[in-house]
Design a protein around this motif. Sequence first.
Motif, PDB file in Angstrom:
ATOM      1  N   PHE A   1       0.837  -1.197   0.000  1.00 18.08           N
ATOM      2  CA  PHE A   1       0.000   0.000   0.000  1.00 18.08           C
ATOM      3  C   PHE A   1       0.872   1.247   0.000  1.00 18.08           C
ATOM      4  O   PHE A   1       1.731   1.422   0.868  1.00 18.08           O
ATOM      5  N   TRP A   2       0.622   2.111  -0.970  1.00 14.18           N
ATOM      6  CA  TRP A   2       1.392   3.352  -1.101  1.00 14.18           C
ATOM      7  C   TRP A   2       0.772   4.419  -0.191  1.00 14.18           C
ATOM      8  O   TRP A   2       0.252   5.447  -0.648  1.00 14.18           O
ATOM      9  N   THR A   3       0.865   4.197   1.095  1.00 14.37           N
ATOM     10  CA  THR A   3       0.294   5.123   2.069  1.00 14.37           C
ATOM     11  C   THR A   3       1.362   5.733   2.974  1.00 14.37           C
ATOM     12  O   THR A   3       1.035   6.591   3.793  1.00 14.37           O
ATOM     13  N   GLY A   4       2.604   5.330   2.809  1.00 15.30           N
ATOM     14  CA  GLY A   4       3.676   5.928   3.595  1.00 15.30           C
ATOM     15  C   GLY A   4       3.980   7.350   3.153  1.00 15.30           C
ATOM     16  O   GLY A   4       4.324   8.207   3.975  1.00 15.30           O
ATOM     17  N   TYR A   5       3.865   7.609   1.845  1.00 15.83           N
ATOM     18  CA  TYR A   5       4.229   8.941   1.337  1.00 15.83           C
ATOM     19  C   TYR A   5       3.265  10.020   1.795  1.00 15.83           C
ATOM     20  O   TYR A   5       3.558  11.212   1.659  1.00 15.83           O
ATOM     21  N   PHE A   6       2.126   9.632   2.375  1.00 14.64           N
ATOM     22  CA  PHE A   6       1.240  10.636   2.954  1.00 14.64           C
ATOM     23  C   PHE A   6       1.972  11.437   4.041  1.00 14.64           C
ATOM     24  O   PHE A   6       1.605  12.573   4.323  1.00 14.64           O
ATOM     25  N   THR A   7       3.010  10.821   4.653  1.00 15.43           N
ATOM     26  CA  THR A   7       3.754  11.465   5.743  1.00 15.43           C
ATOM     27  C   THR A   7       5.227  11.678   5.403  1.00 15.43           C
ATOM     28  O   THR A   7       5.873  12.535   6.013  1.00 15.43           O
ATOM     29  N   SER A   8       5.791  10.954   4.451  1.00 20.10           N
ATOM     30  CA  SER A   8       7.230  11.007   4.162  1.00 20.10           C
ATOM     31  C   SER A   8       7.739  12.440   4.048  1.00 20.10           C
ATOM     32  O   SER A   8       7.095  13.296   3.452  1.00 20.10           O
ATOM     33  N   ARG A   9       8.926  12.673   4.600  1.00 22.42           N
ATOM     34  CA  ARG A   9       9.580  13.987   4.625  1.00 22.42           C
ATOM     35  C   ARG A   9       8.639  15.058   5.216  1.00 22.42           C
ATOM     36  O   ARG A   9       8.276  16.045   4.560  1.00 22.42           O
ATOM     37  N   PRO A  10       8.272  14.900   6.482  1.00 25.78           N
ATOM     38  CA  PRO A  10       7.324  15.856   7.084  1.00 25.78           C
ATOM     39  C   PRO A  10       7.870  17.277   7.182  1.00 25.78           C
ATOM     40  O   PRO A  10       7.092  18.226   7.172  1.00 25.78           O
ATOM     41  N   ALA A  11       9.191  17.433   7.277  1.00 29.14           N
ATOM     42  CA  ALA A  11       9.749  18.790   7.323  1.00 29.14           C
ATOM     43  C   ALA A  11       9.556  19.499   5.988  1.00 29.14           C
ATOM     44  O   ALA A  11       9.187  20.679   5.937  1.00 29.14           O
ATOM     45  N   LEU A  12       9.784  18.797   4.884  1.00 30.42           N
ATOM     46  CA  LEU A  12       9.565  19.382   3.566  1.00 30.42           C
ATOM     47  C   LEU A  12       8.080  19.683   3.357  1.00 30.42           C
ATOM     48  O   LEU A  12       7.717  20.725   2.791  1.00 30.42           O
ATOM     49  N   LYS A  13       7.215  18.794   3.826  1.00 26.53           N
ATOM     50  CA  LYS A  13       5.779  19.033   3.691  1.00 26.53           C
ATOM     51  C   LYS A  13       5.366  20.308   4.434  1.00 26.53           C
ATOM     52  O   LYS A  13       4.538  21.084   3.958  1.00 26.53           O
ATOM     53  N   ARG A  14       5.943  20.525   5.619  1.00 27.78           N
ATOM     54  CA  ARG A  14       5.617  21.743   6.352  1.00 27.78           C
ATOM     55  C   ARG A  14       6.204  22.979   5.667  1.00 27.78           C
ATOM     56  O   ARG A  14       5.543  24.018   5.591  1.00 27.78           O
ATOM     57  N   TYR A  15       7.404  22.863   5.159  1.00 26.72           N
ATOM     58  CA  TYR A  15       8.026  24.002   4.493  1.00 26.72           C
ATOM     59  C   TYR A  15       7.227  24.402   3.257  1.00 26.72           C
ATOM     60  O   TYR A  15       7.045  25.590   2.964  1.00 26.72           O
ATOM     61  N   GLU A  16       6.735  23.410   2.534  1.00 26.23           N
ATOM     62  CA  GLU A  16       5.902  23.695   1.364  1.00 26.23           C
ATOM     63  C   GLU A  16       4.618  24.398   1.783  1.00 26.23           C
ATOM     64  O   GLU A  16       4.168  25.347   1.131  1.00 26.23           O
ATOM     65  N   ARG A  17       4.010  23.970   2.889  1.00 25.41           N
ATOM     66  CA  ARG A  17       2.761  24.577   3.333  1.00 25.41           C
ATOM     67  C   ARG A  17       2.982  26.019   3.791  1.00 25.41           C
ATOM     68  O   ARG A  17       2.180  26.912   3.483  1.00 25.41           O
TER      69      ARG A  17
END
Length: 933
Positions: free
Chosen positions: A342-358
Amino acid sequence: PFSPKCALKEENVAPPTNMLNVHLVPHTHDDVGWLKTVDQYYYGDRNDIQHAGVQYILDSVVDQLLKNPDRRFIYVETAFFYRWWKRQSPSMQQTVRQLVDEGRLEFVNGGWCMSDEATTHYSAVIDQMTMGLRFLNETFGACGRPRVAWHIDPFGHAREHASMFAQMGYDGFFFGRLDYQDRTHRMVQLEQELLWRASDSLPPPTADLFTGILPNGYNPPEGFCWDQSCDDPPIRDDPDLEDYNVNDVVSRFLGIAKAQVRRTNHIIMTMGSDFQYENANLWYKNLDKLILYVNALQANGSKVNVLYSTPSCYLQELHRANLTWALKTDDFFPYADSDHDFWTGYFTSRPALKRYERISNSNLQVTCNQLEVLAGPASRTGPFGEGESQTMKKAMAVAQHHDAVSGTEKQHVANDYARRLANGWQRCQVLVSNSLAALSASSAKRIYCDNLNISVCPLTESSRKFAVTVYNPLARPVSWAVRLPVNGSAYAVSDAKGAAVDCQVSRNRGFAVNELVFQVQAPPLGYSTYSVSLLQNGPPPASMKPRHPAAIQNEYLRVTFDPDTGLLSSLANLETKQSIKLTQNFYWYNASDGNNTESNQPSGAYIFRPNSSTPFIISQTAKTETVQTSVVQEVRQWFSPWVSQVVRLYAGRGVGGGNQSICGICSTCLGKEVITRLDTSIQTAEVFYTDSNGREVLRRKKDFRPTWTLKQSEPIAGNYYPINSRAFIKDDADQLTVVTDRSQGGGSIHNGSLEIMLHRRLLYDDVRGVAEPLNETSHIFPDGLVVRGRLLLSLERPPVAADTHRLIAQEMVLQPLLTFTDGDLNPNTRLEVRGVGVGNVCLLEHQFQSWESKVSSQPVTVSLQKLFSTMEVVGVSEMNLSANQWKDEMRRFAWAPQTDETPVLKTFQDISPWEVTLRPMEIRTFLLRVVLR
């Protein structure tokens, strides 16, 4: 649907009606960063990592299209095409325009990139689509406007994306990836082509989108790949040679074509793959032969016709068939490509980058979509130099790519995405400084504290007197808590009118000794300035008490803690007199390393695969400290050396359980997937709700898919869904909502429970191409990247909960922007500006679904002439969502569902061109002609 100028688009699709027509679609899939950076992919650098050079692909394709007028090609990623186009001679540009006008080179999708669908926010998606489509529109006119959305590689598909594509004027949508069980079911039921009803609030066909699932993902049929990267044999058509293979090739092709069962006499075959056509001659020479020899058999009675085609031509033939289509109203998450995968890990992968993008998205909306337009030319050239927004716009557009914010790229590519965002923000800061200088009539130097997330701000830590300007990008007033690192013990704060503001200094957990906390009131679409002064003989900082508190509360909420464990034990809404049992703790799943009796699939950047369905608890108890002041009450909790959090309640705010957590997964603890879990007394029946790209909410049920019967192989990963901004659980009496500060994965595995994955650090690659484990470190945190996050909790009655959680989520996405000035303010400085309005293109949005709220789900009428206080609106024209077409000229194919139980939704007419009515979940785009008052 096409302009008369685009003649060959119509002429090309006139295949016989008594044959099976095979539409060959030559294409390349060019990731805007993945294994290599954007620059490396464009130039063909670092071919030791992956052989790929986009500039050579476009050179070669154009050359080959000119050699045979029957040939076609589609191109997707405007970010790459824009680069290539700028470097072409005028004569080559004219040649390409001719190819586009004739339909031989067709743009599909047309956004700056092919965005991810799970971890992107709708506002950033609209921006990146608008950027790409505007360039195509300005360069090629109507013939360059894509009619088909094309998401062949994203790892699951969001309903909100389909809704946005429909509102942007697309006729159809094609993608390649869906769950392997879903694909099998659809093949049997002949539902690989369907009508996706992508909104339960917008009246059909506003958000209806014809959707096709490509039979080979996005690759060619097996044995028919003729790129320089392929190993399949070419067509050898000299009968005098012993290795002549035309008969074999034709026979195999006919077998594949006839086995592809569809509902019409048209089928589609993608001819291309990742970064192919660098030597386009290889592909086209063999495709020419394939078409020639297969069609030659028609003289002997063959009923198969092969032609060069494009997705829009194929779609046009499906529309001409005048059939009804299966109707879908949910989404395509989660995605699995086989058992246990299941490709559900990338929902969280690299959380720092996800926050920086937001955060970068919030800054982009403030600086480019508001302040730049408001201040006009003064924003770009002012006392602080030349500011510009294009760098940030392009960086944010690239960050939406399905291997960018998704976290599925190599580490050096993730670093490059972050670097681009940082460069964009530095240039935008000049623009912000110039804009605020013009609005405030003050040229005082603006200072930015980019590291407040780790409690670092050199100005506030050293200055005895400074000012904080708070700009609010929302169209309503906002109350916001400001937390600043300081080294003084006591401060005085005053607002724009000189009134004293309650503030508090407490001991800091960051680099500075203390932290100053006060609340600000920011006006809608405007700013307010607060003055801060160090006091010589003020009260000492609030003391921290090392004990388990009984409870903390404000006027709205009460949070209770267990006296023995220090953990949360209940949450109460004092206004509605609700109370629920609530236990919150941190856990980790042991990530599979591939050595498992059921499967050898490890967890990685894409795939979440725990070894056990039972997570390990990090600690049964929490060491706690308590700070209780008139401004804020907080409980600081330590669960281990690598996990801690603060639970906060601010005075006068109804948002409860402010939660900041830090997870740095140490090098001796590799292979952990860290979650926080909230276990409540709410009776959920294993149902919970998540948002789709920050917009509409979808119902999720454990081990269930609405349109097919699931055979569950992964009870945890198979029940995880993307949470872009919020998720909630509810029963008839209570609703608990969690608002996130970035995209994360989560699920409701147990009745009354909601868990959210916070961080991942893994030992192995998951064998999906990235070829390295998700193992993030930094020079500051060599034992694992530390991530600080924020979750907001809200407890409400279900009928009115939407009014709260949507507004909270919007505040989290579009946060106030803080700028600082040192020393005393100029007495002529304008300390507050209200309702400044925004520029020439105006997006009006209804934020509620039709069923959410008795009050907020009603239609709203807006006066465009009264909307802006600093501008006079003298003309208005409505456009489609992506602002590349006039709304009254937008013509889309009409599609009929096989069954339709959708309730008839009432439509509303605008009172006049100046007074427009917004229905629930409607976004409308207007081009305004304005003059400054």
